[in-house]
Design a protein around this motif. Structure first.
Motif, PDB file in Angstrom:
ATOM      1  N   VAL A 159      43.690  47.163  37.123  1.00 25.85           N
ATOM      2  CA  VAL A 159      42.870  46.307  37.353  1.00 25.85           C
ATOM      3  C   VAL A 159      42.268  45.569  36.290  1.00 25.85           C
ATOM      4  N   LEU A 160      41.974  46.178  35.127  1.00 27.05           N
ATOM      5  CA  LEU A 160      41.129  45.820  33.965  1.00 27.05           C
ATOM      6  C   LEU A 160      42.214  44.791  33.220  1.00 27.05           C
ATOM      7  N   GLU A 161      43.461  45.330  33.432  1.00 26.62           N
ATOM      8  CA  GLU A 161      44.373  44.627  32.570  1.00 26.62           C
ATOM      9  C   GLU A 161      44.646  43.222  33.252  1.00 26.62           C
ATOM     10  N   HIS A 162      44.728  43.305  34.683  1.00 23.99           N
ATOM     11  CA  HIS A 162      44.923  42.086  35.371  1.00 23.99           C
ATOM     12  C   HIS A 162      43.799  41.240  35.104  1.00 23.99           C
ATOM     13  N   LEU A 163      42.652  41.557  35.203  1.00 24.78           N
ATOM     14  CA  LEU A 163      41.487  40.642  35.088  1.00 24.78           C
ATOM     15  C   LEU A 163      41.150  40.231  33.651  1.00 24.78           C
ATOM     16  N   HIS A 164      41.845  40.742  32.574  1.00 21.43           N
ATOM     17  CA  HIS A 164      41.760  40.263  31.192  1.00 21.43           C
ATOM     18  C   HIS A 164      42.919  39.556  30.830  1.00 21.43           C
ATOM     19  N   THR A 165      43.844  39.470  31.730  1.00 24.77           N
ATOM     20  CA  THR A 165      45.114  38.617  31.232  1.00 24.77           C
ATOM     21  C   THR A 165      45.317  37.510  32.167  1.00 24.77           C
ATOM     22  N   ARG A 166      44.174  37.178  33.114  1.00 25.49           N
ATOM     23  CA  ARG A 166      44.182  36.041  33.900  1.00 25.49           C
ATOM     24  C   ARG A 166      43.744  34.561  33.134  1.00 25.49           C
ATOM     25  N   PRO A 167      44.505  33.564  33.223  1.00 23.42           N
ATOM     26  CA  PRO A 167      44.165  32.441  32.661  1.00 23.42           C
ATOM     27  C   PRO A 167      42.738  31.967  32.989  1.00 23.42           C
ATOM     28  N   GLY A 168      42.184  31.263  31.934  1.00 24.19           N
ATOM     29  CA  GLY A 168      40.829  31.232  31.959  1.00 24.19           C
ATOM     30  C   GLY A 168      40.519  30.152  33.114  1.00 24.19           C
ATOM     31  N   ASP A 169      41.543  29.121  33.294  1.00 26.09           N
ATOM     32  CA  ASP A 169      41.159  28.301  34.391  1.00 26.09           C
ATOM     33  C   ASP A 169      41.714  28.800  35.778  1.00 26.09           C
ATOM     34  N   ALA A 170      42.135  29.848  35.963  1.00 26.48           N
ATOM     35  CA  ALA A 170      42.680  30.383  37.234  1.00 26.48           C
ATOM     36  C   ALA A 170      41.368  30.540  38.118  1.00 26.48           C
ATOM     37  N   PRO A 171      41.779  30.251  39.305  1.00 24.70           N
ATOM     38  CA  PRO A 171      40.740  30.202  40.530  1.00 24.70           C
ATOM     39  C   PRO A 171      40.083  31.445  40.817  1.00 24.70           C
ATOM     40  N   PRO A 172      39.004  31.757  41.438  1.00 24.41           N
ATOM     41  CA  PRO A 172      38.443  33.015  41.674  1.00 24.41           C
ATOM     42  C   PRO A 172      39.314  33.691  42.534  1.00 24.41           C
ATOM     43  N   LEU A 173      39.350  34.985  42.403  1.00 22.69           N
ATOM     44  CA  LEU A 173      40.102  35.854  43.195  1.00 22.69           C
ATOM     45  C   LEU A 173      39.130  36.706  44.460  1.00 22.69           C
ATOM     46  N   MET A 174      39.519  36.740  45.522  1.00 19.00           N
ATOM     47  CA  MET A 174      38.632  37.690  46.721  1.00 19.00           C
ATOM     48  C   MET A 174      38.985  38.893  46.069  1.00 19.00           C
ATOM     49  N   LEU A 175      37.935  40.093  46.335  1.00 19.85           N
ATOM     50  CA  LEU A 175      38.138  41.433  46.219  1.00 19.85           C
ATOM     51  C   LEU A 175      39.617  42.153  46.668  1.00 19.85           C
ATOM     52  N   PRO A 176      39.829  41.825  47.989  1.00 14.89           N
ATOM     53  CA  PRO A 176      41.068  42.349  48.610  1.00 14.89           C
ATOM     54  C   PRO A 176      42.333  42.094  47.805  1.00 14.89           C
ATOM     55  N   VAL A 177      42.313  40.625  47.403  1.00 19.57           N
ATOM     56  CA  VAL A 177      43.279  40.192  46.997  1.00 19.57           C
ATOM     57  C   VAL A 177      43.870  40.893  45.351  1.00 19.57           C
ATOM     58  N   LEU A 178      42.893  40.930  44.822  1.00 18.55           N
ATOM     59  CA  LEU A 178      42.712  41.937  43.509  1.00 18.55           C
ATOM     60  C   LEU A 178      43.495  43.089  43.662  1.00 18.55           C
ATOM     61  N   ALA A 179      42.625  43.864  44.716  1.00 22.42           N
ATOM     62  CA  ALA A 179      43.192  45.221  45.001  1.00 22.42           C
ATOM     63  C   ALA A 179      44.457  45.491  45.453  1.00 22.42           C
ATOM     64  N   GLU A 180      44.941  44.431  46.267  1.00 23.41           N
ATOM     65  CA  GLU A 180      46.372  44.424  46.476  1.00 23.41           C
ATOM     66  C   GLU A 180      47.280  44.059  45.760  1.00 23.41           C
ATOM     67  N   ALA A 181      46.868  43.289  44.826  1.00 19.89           N
ATOM     68  CA  ALA A 181      47.836  42.973  43.465  1.00 19.89           C
ATOM     69  C   ALA A 181      47.978  44.192  42.223  1.00 19.89           C
ATOM     70  N   THR A 182      46.786  44.815  42.374  1.00 18.08           N
ATOM     71  CA  THR A 182      47.070  45.947  41.392  1.00 18.08           C
ATOM     72  C   THR A 182      46.985  47.361  41.768  1.00 18.08           C
ATOM     73  N   THR A 183      46.886  47.554  43.158  1.00 20.13           N
ATOM     74  CA  THR A 183      46.947  48.813  43.557  1.00 20.13           C
ATOM     75  C   THR A 183      47.853  49.190  44.859  1.00 20.13           C
ATOM     76  N   GLY A 184      48.254  47.786  45.571  1.00 24.47           N
ATOM     77  CA  GLY A 184      48.919  47.853  46.754  1.00 24.47           C
ATOM     78  C   GLY A 184      48.375  48.286  47.981  1.00 24.47           C
ATOM     79  N   ASP A 185      46.788  48.160  47.861  1.00 22.96           N
ATOM     80  CA  ASP A 185      45.762  48.599  49.086  1.00 22.96           C
ATOM     81  C   ASP A 185      44.730  47.749  48.860  1.00 22.96           C
ATOM     82  N   THR A 186      44.596  46.954  49.962  1.00 19.24           N
ATOM     83  CA  THR A 186      43.587  45.972  50.078  1.00 19.24           C
ATOM     84  C   THR A 186      42.053  46.461  49.947  1.00 19.24           C
ATOM     85  N   LYS A 187      41.936  47.557  50.246  1.00 19.01           N
ATOM     86  CA  LYS A 187      40.826  48.239  50.382  1.00 19.01           C
ATOM     87  C   LYS A 187      40.395  49.113  49.235  1.00 19.01           C
TER      88      LYS A 187
END
Length: 421
Positions: A159-187
């Motif tokens: 999760v931390l790697e994902h957050l700190h490698t996102r482009p500075g102009d990337a749009p905000p992420l919804m928390l479930p989207v971040l969870a799904e992208a990094t752990t495979g579980d939206t919750k």
């Protein structure tokens, strides 16, 4: 010869302390039988039982009887046809191999630490190294291993790697989207989802050089600082006369300002309908009663006013950043109590806000007009007031809370006289 029933032979109270001591010894040594256990101040029943095991007489009143584990093993084996460990397992469950546990824990600890140090974040960011050191030394890592949840650390790193490698102009992420992208579980990053969200938030707090405060708003605020949105509908900010550029929300704000109508902005609106602001000064207050009076008494003539409605929400912070990006100055007034002073300090630090009627003279004038029956003592930890050091001194000396609504007349006078609107 048929072996005796262990329950009938060793299930009595005279054997309870002996077997408990034997279990502790075997668990501590990994099952070694070359030690001894002792029973202090044995009862007559215990003394007679131990004599039967050792074959050595002990007189009544003896202070302590020591039994070699090898002798106890031999006695149990002869009587039951099974080893001592089988007897202890029957009475108290499987024995714990504590030396083996420690070795397995050390291996797991080394494996997780090696994995964490292999992340690019370890070489790139001191906050990551501080976080890893903290969870290693305060027992968090050991707790994860003991709970067989070392995978939580692995997921936190992703999760931390994902957050700190996102482009500075990337749009905000919804928390479930971040969870799904990094752990495979939206919750998986929900607050109630075990150790993972706390691990991540601890790291983000260190990265922002702040403490991880309790409460849903504090968690939302920290996520938002990294462009992660937790609940974009629940988080709102109240505004008055804040015209803005932008389709949808910008049009609504501009229309509301023409009528001097208070308007609630949700975080969802701020994210999905971006606005730009161009106001040299935007006032901010803590209590909605102040904004309500400004709307009722000044209407469209009031300069832009934003209300935190208590602790600033994620929506408030996003709006404050938009004000700052537009070159505007946030002029803030809050309660004269220690939480209110702390909030003022935070807004100054984050947005270079300008304190509005937050001086020692403002405070003393307000408290002197407060009736004896209405006085409320200050509570909480005293906070510094670097913009006016005499304010903190006056508050500690007077020890009186002054809420914002008590000085609303002065705030309304300022708003009514603002020449920029």
């Amino acid at each position: 010869m048929t072996p005796a029933d262990p329950q009938n032979l060793y299930g009595g109270p005279e054997y309870q302390r002996l077997l408990a001591a034997a279990r502790r010894s075997l668990e501590r040594t990994g099952g070694r039988l070359d030690g001894s256990v002792s029973i202090t101040a044995p009862t007559d029943a215990e003394r007679e039982a131990l004599i039967g095991i050792t074959g050595s007489y002990r007189p009544p009143g003896v202070a302590k009887i020591t039994v070699k584990l090898a002798n106890l093993e031999a006695a149990v084996q002869a009587a039951t046809g099974a080893p001592l460990t089988a007897l202890l397992t029957r009475f108290g469950g499987p024995l714990v191999d504590r030396p083996g546990q420690k070795q397995a824990q050390a291996r797991a600890r080394a494996q997780l630490t090696t994995e964490a140090e292999a992340s690019p974040l370890h070489a790139q960011h001191s906050w990551y190294r501080s976080w890893l050191s903290a969870i290693t030394t305060d027992g968090t890592l050991t707790s994860l291993i003991n709970k067989n949840d070392g995978a939580a650390l692995t997921r936190a790193i992703r999760v931390l790697e994902h957050l700190h490698t996102r482009p500075g102009d990337a749009p905000p992420l919804m928390l479930p989207v971040l969870a799904e992208a990094t752990t495979g579980d939206t919750k998986s990053l929900n607050h109630s989802s075990g150790a993972l969200p706390t691990l991540v938030l601890r790291a983000l707090a260190i990265a922002k050089d702040t403490t991880l405060a309790s409460g849903a708003e504090a968690r939302r605020d920290l996520w938002d600082a990294f462009d992660v949105i937790v609940d974009d509908l629940a988080s709102r900010v109240l505004v008055l006369n804040l015209p803005a550029d932008g389709q949808g929300l910008g049009e609504w704000l501009t229309g509301a300002a023409r009528h001097g109508t208070p308007f609630h902005i949700s975080l969802h609106q701020l994210v999905t309908l971006p606005i730009s602001l161009n106001h040299p000064t935007v006032y901010a207050c803590e209590n909605p009663a102040v904004l309500r009076r400004a709307a009722g008494e000044l209407g469209p003539k009031s300069p832009p006013l934003v209300c935190t409605e208590g602790r600033p929400s994620t929506a408030f912070h996003r709006l404050a950043r938009a004000i700052s990006r537009g070159g505007g100055t946030l002029c803030y007034h809050g309660d004269f109590d220690w939480p209110g002073i702390d909030m003022t300090n935070q807004l100054i630090s984050r947005y270079q806000a300008s304190p509005w009627r937050m001086t020692a003279s403002d405070y003393l004038a307000g408290t002197s007009a407060t009736g004896e029956d209405d006085r409320i003592s200050l509570s909480g930890k005293p906070q510094p007031t670097p913009w006016d050091p005499q304010l903190a001194e006056a508050m500690q000396r007077t020890n009186q809370t002054l809420y914002e609504e008590a000085v609303a007349d002065n705030l309304l006078d300022d708003l009514g006289r603002d020449p920029s609107w």
